[in-house]
Design an enzyme around this catalytic site. Structure first.
Site, PDB file in Angstrom:
ATOM      1  N   HIS A 231       0.855  -1.177   0.000  1.00  0.00           N
ATOM      2  CA  HIS A 231       0.000   0.000   0.000  1.00  0.00           C
ATOM      3  C   HIS A 231       0.892   1.228   0.000  1.00  0.00           C
ATOM      4  O   HIS A 231       2.070   1.168   0.368  1.00  0.00           O
ATOM      5  CB  HIS A 231      -0.897   0.012   1.230  1.00  0.00           C
ATOM      6  CG  HIS A 231      -1.981  -1.019   1.188  1.00  0.00           C
ATOM      7  ND1 HIS A 231      -3.066  -0.979   2.035  1.00  0.00           N
ATOM      8  CD2 HIS A 231      -2.152  -2.118   0.414  1.00  0.00           C
ATOM      9  CE1 HIS A 231      -3.862  -2.005   1.783  1.00  0.00           C
ATOM     10  NE2 HIS A 231      -3.331  -2.707   0.807  1.00  0.00           N
TER      11      HIS A 231
ATOM     12  N   GLU B  40       1.087   3.829   1.924  1.00  0.00           N
ATOM     13  CA  GLU B  40       1.656   4.197   3.216  1.00  0.00           C
ATOM     14  C   GLU B  40       2.851   3.313   3.572  1.00  0.00           C
ATOM     15  O   GLU B  40       3.891   3.809   4.021  1.00  0.00           O
ATOM     16  CB  GLU B  40       0.596   4.072   4.329  1.00  0.00           C
ATOM     17  CG  GLU B  40      -0.636   4.910   4.111  1.00  0.00           C
ATOM     18  CD  GLU B  40      -1.771   4.189   3.398  1.00  0.00           C
ATOM     19  OE1 GLU B  40      -2.933   4.470   3.712  1.00  0.00           O
ATOM     20  OE2 GLU B  40      -1.496   3.338   2.512  1.00  0.00           O
TER      21      GLU B  40
ATOM     22  N   CYS C 282      -5.921   1.942   6.108  1.00  0.00           N
ATOM     23  CA  CYS C 282      -6.556   0.710   6.578  1.00  0.00           C
ATOM     24  C   CYS C 282      -5.850   0.224   7.848  1.00  0.00           C
ATOM     25  O   CYS C 282      -4.879   0.811   8.306  1.00  0.00           O
ATOM     26  CB  CYS C 282      -6.473  -0.359   5.488  1.00  0.00           C
ATOM     27  SG  CYS C 282      -4.799  -0.987   5.202  1.00  0.00           S
TER      28      CYS C 282
ATOM     29  N   CYS D  62      -2.034  -0.610   7.388  1.00  0.00           N
ATOM     30  CA  CYS D  62      -1.215   0.592   7.278  1.00  0.00           C
ATOM     31  C   CYS D  62      -1.133   1.326   8.610  1.00  0.00           C
ATOM     32  O   CYS D  62      -0.065   1.841   8.968  1.00  0.00           O
ATOM     33  CB  CYS D  62      -1.754   1.499   6.183  1.00  0.00           C
ATOM     34  SG  CYS D  62      -1.551   0.764   4.541  1.00  0.00           S
TER      35      CYS D  62
END
Length: 162
Positions: free
Chosen positions: A58, A60, A88, A91
């Site tokens: 992801h 992040e 999420c 993360c």
């Protein structure tokens, strides 16, 4: 909405939006992230789980990994993470363990966002590290990017990522 944010915040979020657009061009969900310390970008990332065959890739997490390599440390105190979509659970865990001090996100993720939309994890009292959270900077731009991406991908107007 800029009244709650500085011009510097706006500049870094615009860079995160550029990274989100890059992800979209790759066929990935358009999310971008920039990690900043002392006014300098130390890490950048965009969503790329499909391209990298890595469910954890992801934006992040990619920005955190990039920053950790840059500063030669797995801890990133006194940093700010700018991300185009509310993080999420996975993360948030990486953000917490890296000891990031502040998160500024653009648009909420109503199904899986854990900062404000669902679990509100930054408010949990059992963590030994607390993160300042601000949302809404460039929210419309981020939401439009997501909506356009999913409209093209699915032929619908859904703005909610998978």
């Amino acid at each position: 909405m800029l009244s709650n944010f500085s011009e510097e915040d706006l500049s870094f979020m615009r860079r995160a939006l550029q990274l989100a657009e890059h992800a979209a061009r790759l066929g990935e969900v358009p999310v971008g992230a920039v990690l900043v310390k002392n006014g300098l970008i130390i890490g950048e990332g965009w969503n790329a789980p499909i391209c990298n065959h890595d469910a954890s890739h992801h934006a992040e997490v990619a920005a955190i990994r990039d920053a950790c390599r840059a500063v030669h440390n797995y801890r990133l105190p006194d940093t700010t993470l700018y991300v185009t979509l509310e993080p999420c659970t996975m993360c948030f865990g990486a953000i917490l363990h890296a000891r990031i001090g502040r998160i500024i996100f653009a648009t909420k993720e109503p199904r899986a966002g854990v900062l404000e939309s669902q679990l509100q994890l930054p408010k949990a009292s059992f963590y030994n590290h607390h993160i300042k959270v601000q949302g809404g900077l460039c929210a419309d731009e981020s939401a439009t990017l997501l909506t356009q991406f999913f409209r093209a991908r699915r032929g619908t107007s859904s703005a909610v990522p998978e």
